[in-house]
Write an enzyme that holds these catalytic residues in place. Structure first.
Site, PDB file in Angstrom:
ATOM      1  N   ASN A 100       0.843  -1.219   0.000  1.00 43.29           N
ATOM      2  CA  ASN A 100       0.000   0.000   0.000  1.00 43.29           C
ATOM      3  C   ASN A 100       0.862   1.248   0.000  1.00 43.29           C
ATOM      4  O   ASN A 100       0.613   2.200  -0.742  1.00 43.29           O
ATOM      5  CB  ASN A 100      -0.893   0.054   1.246  1.00 43.29           C
ATOM      6  CG  ASN A 100      -2.064  -0.893   1.145  1.00 43.29           C
ATOM      7  OD1 ASN A 100      -2.382  -1.384   0.067  1.00 43.29           O
ATOM      8  ND2 ASN A 100      -2.705  -1.159   2.272  1.00 43.29           N
ATOM      9  N   LYS A 107       2.431   6.559  -6.969  1.00 42.11           N
ATOM     10  CA  LYS A 107       1.364   7.453  -7.430  1.00 42.11           C
ATOM     11  C   LYS A 107       1.649   8.913  -7.092  1.00 42.11           C
ATOM     12  O   LYS A 107       1.386   9.815  -7.894  1.00 42.11           O
ATOM     13  CB  LYS A 107       0.051   7.007  -6.774  1.00 42.11           C
ATOM     14  CG  LYS A 107      -1.160   7.264  -7.621  1.00 42.11           C
ATOM     15  CD  LYS A 107      -2.355   6.507  -7.063  1.00 42.11           C
ATOM     16  CE  LYS A 107      -3.592   7.388  -7.170  1.00 42.11           C
ATOM     17  NZ  LYS A 107      -4.696   6.866  -6.375  1.00 42.11           N
ATOM     18  N   TYR A 147       9.126 -12.409  11.678  1.00 43.67           N
ATOM     19  CA  TYR A 147       9.920 -11.200  11.436  1.00 43.67           C
ATOM     20  C   TYR A 147      10.963 -11.440  10.342  1.00 43.67           C
ATOM     21  O   TYR A 147      11.084 -10.651   9.399  1.00 43.67           O
ATOM     22  CB  TYR A 147      10.604 -10.788  12.735  1.00 43.67           C
ATOM     23  CG  TYR A 147      11.240  -9.416  12.688  1.00 43.67           C
ATOM     24  CD1 TYR A 147      10.461  -8.271  12.554  1.00 43.67           C
ATOM     25  CD2 TYR A 147      12.627  -9.260  12.789  1.00 43.67           C
ATOM     26  CE1 TYR A 147      11.035  -7.009  12.526  1.00 43.67           C
ATOM     27  CE2 TYR A 147      13.201  -8.005  12.765  1.00 43.67           C
ATOM     28  CZ  TYR A 147      12.409  -6.875  12.632  1.00 43.67           C
ATOM     29  OH  TYR A 147      12.981  -5.629  12.599  1.00 43.67           O
ATOM     30  N   LYS A 151      10.519  -9.648   6.747  1.00 44.52           N
ATOM     31  CA  LYS A 151      11.466  -8.657   6.231  1.00 44.52           C
ATOM     32  C   LYS A 151      12.134  -9.145   4.939  1.00 44.52           C
ATOM     33  O   LYS A 151      12.449  -8.341   4.059  1.00 44.52           O
ATOM     34  CB  LYS A 151      12.529  -8.335   7.293  1.00 44.52           C
ATOM     35  CG  LYS A 151      11.991  -7.527   8.482  1.00 44.52           C
ATOM     36  CD  LYS A 151      11.559  -6.124   8.071  1.00 44.52           C
ATOM     37  CE  LYS A 151      11.081  -5.293   9.242  1.00 44.52           C
ATOM     38  NZ  LYS A 151      10.554  -3.978   8.840  1.00 44.52           N
ATOM     39  N   TYR A 161       9.444  -3.550  -7.036  1.00 47.92           N
ATOM     40  CA  TYR A 161       8.998  -2.179  -7.344  1.00 47.92           C
ATOM     41  C   TYR A 161      10.098  -1.390  -8.049  1.00 47.92           C
ATOM     42  O   TYR A 161       9.813  -0.573  -8.926  1.00 47.92           O
ATOM     43  CB  TYR A 161       8.563  -1.434  -6.063  1.00 47.92           C
ATOM     44  CG  TYR A 161       7.098  -1.625  -5.758  1.00 47.92           C
ATOM     45  CD1 TYR A 161       6.641  -2.784  -5.134  1.00 47.92           C
ATOM     46  CD2 TYR A 161       6.156  -0.660  -6.119  1.00 47.92           C
ATOM     47  CE1 TYR A 161       5.300  -2.976  -4.870  1.00 47.92           C
ATOM     48  CE2 TYR A 161       4.807  -0.846  -5.848  1.00 47.92           C
ATOM     49  CZ  TYR A 161       4.384  -1.995  -5.230  1.00 47.92           C
ATOM     50  OH  TYR A 161       3.051  -2.182  -4.976  1.00 47.92           O
ATOM     51  N   THR A 177      20.228  -2.028  18.109  1.00 46.85           N
ATOM     52  CA  THR A 177      20.355  -0.589  18.397  1.00 46.85           C
ATOM     53  C   THR A 177      19.817  -0.328  19.801  1.00 46.85           C
ATOM     54  O   THR A 177      18.874  -0.992  20.239  1.00 46.85           O
ATOM     55  CB  THR A 177      19.554   0.212  17.348  1.00 46.85           C
ATOM     56  OG1 THR A 177      20.004  -0.184  16.043  1.00 46.85           O
ATOM     57  CG2 THR A 177      19.752   1.707  17.497  1.00 46.85           C
TER      58      THR A 177
END
Ligand code: UDP
Length: 312
Positions: A100, A107, A147, A151, A161, A177
């Protein structure tokens, strides 16, 4: 610049949001607060350059948003403690939510997309340190698979894409981190050890503590993510971001005890299946392409993080 940060109320996201606001940019944060915390944005909540949209990326329509200079996609639960409990939320945000968001990105003709991937794509690595060219060793149905595979799927979606829509997307593989604004209840080793030590509770080590992690202080992480979003000519690059100072978990527990002056005992508990035995980023590529390397030593970063938790 006009910046969109999904997951902008999470630990890393809230620091990135503050970084861009401090530097005079406009930031839109999208978050459903599933693991993020509105309190992380407390000191900037009235900043006129911040727009906060409380919604799940999985069913957001993006109707009232226009083009962004950089989109940072950090929306996903990320602590092993919730990989099972929130498995479907993790799957959905890294698949439907990401698609999405990428459709909106195309777009709206937004410019640069930065995706927060993870060292977990390397699984329990057989190569140490891990370069970006390592394909990993992931258990597809194990306790971390929501996870890890979420990922990995997301990275594949982004590659598609780029090839289909020619977008400028970049992937950060984020290693462990730590720092202020970590979620105290997140179950991470550094936040657990500090909170256990300052409350005179036993420090919980899973297994014998000989597994290693390499921990990056939050200010170094933010600097690297910003560089990844802002530098030219990084389309399609996948870059490890982390601090290669590799330590045994037991050594971090003892260091935390020492730095807090705590008398806590150490309690050894069973380790979960597939817990990576070693983890350390090869940051050759980050050094070369981002001109970045971490500056904050573990002892220095722990000091600030301990003070943060003491003052909560
Ligand atoms: N760990 C631990 N005690 C804790 C929390 C974690 O010994 O209270 C260990 C965990 O088993 C893992 C390492 O510390 O080997 C790092 O765990 P964390 O959950 O911080 O993140 P991970 O690197 O596994 O994603």
């Amino acid at each position: 610049m006009n910046i969109l940060i999904t997951g902008g109320s999470g630990f890393i996201g809230s620091h990135l949001t503050k970084h861009y606001l401090k530097n005079g940019h406009s930031v839109t944060v999208i978050d459903n607060f599933i693991t993020g915390n509105k309190n992380n944005l407390k000191e900037i909540i009235n900043n006129k350059s911040l727009r906060l949209i409380e919604v799940d990326l999985v069913d957001y329509n993006y109707k009232d948003l226009s083009s962004f200079d950089i989109v940072f996609d950090l929306a996903s639960p990320a602590s092993p403690a919730v990989f099972k409990k929130l498995s479907f939320e993790i799957f959905k945000v890294n698949s439907i939510g990401l698609i999405n968001l990428l459709d909106f990105f195309v777009k709206s003709k937004s410019k640069t997309f930065v995706f927060a991937s993870t060292s977990e794509v390397y699984g329990d690595p057989k190569v140490n340190p891990q370069p970006e060219t390592y394909y990993g060793n992931v258990h597809t149905t194990g306790p971390r698979s929501s996870y890890d595979e979420g990922k990995r799927f997301a990275e594949a979606v982004i590659a598609a894409y780029i090839s289909k829509h020619n977008i400028d997307a970049r992937i950060a593989r984020i290693f462990n981190t730590y720092g202020p604004y970590m979620n105290k209840e997140d179950g991470r080793f550094i936040s657990n050890f500090i909170n256990q030590a300052i409350n005179n509770q036993p420090l919980t080590i899973y297994g014998d503590g000989s597994q290693t992690r390499s921990s990056c202080y939050i200010s170094d992480m933010v600097e690297a993510l910003a560089a990844l979003g802002e530098k030219n000519n990084l389309k399609g690059e996948i870059i490890n971001i982390g601090n290669p100072d590799e330590r045994k978990v037991v050594d971090v527990a003892n260091l935390t005890k020492q730095m807090t002056g705590s008398n806590s005992q150490i309690s050894f508990l069973p380790i979960e299946e597939d817990d990576p035995k070693k983890r350390c980023p090869d940051i050759t590529k980050a050094k070369k392409l981002l001109g970045w390397e971490p500056k904050i030593k573990l002892e220095e970063g722990l000091k600030t993080t301990i003070n943060y938790f003491k003052n909560l």
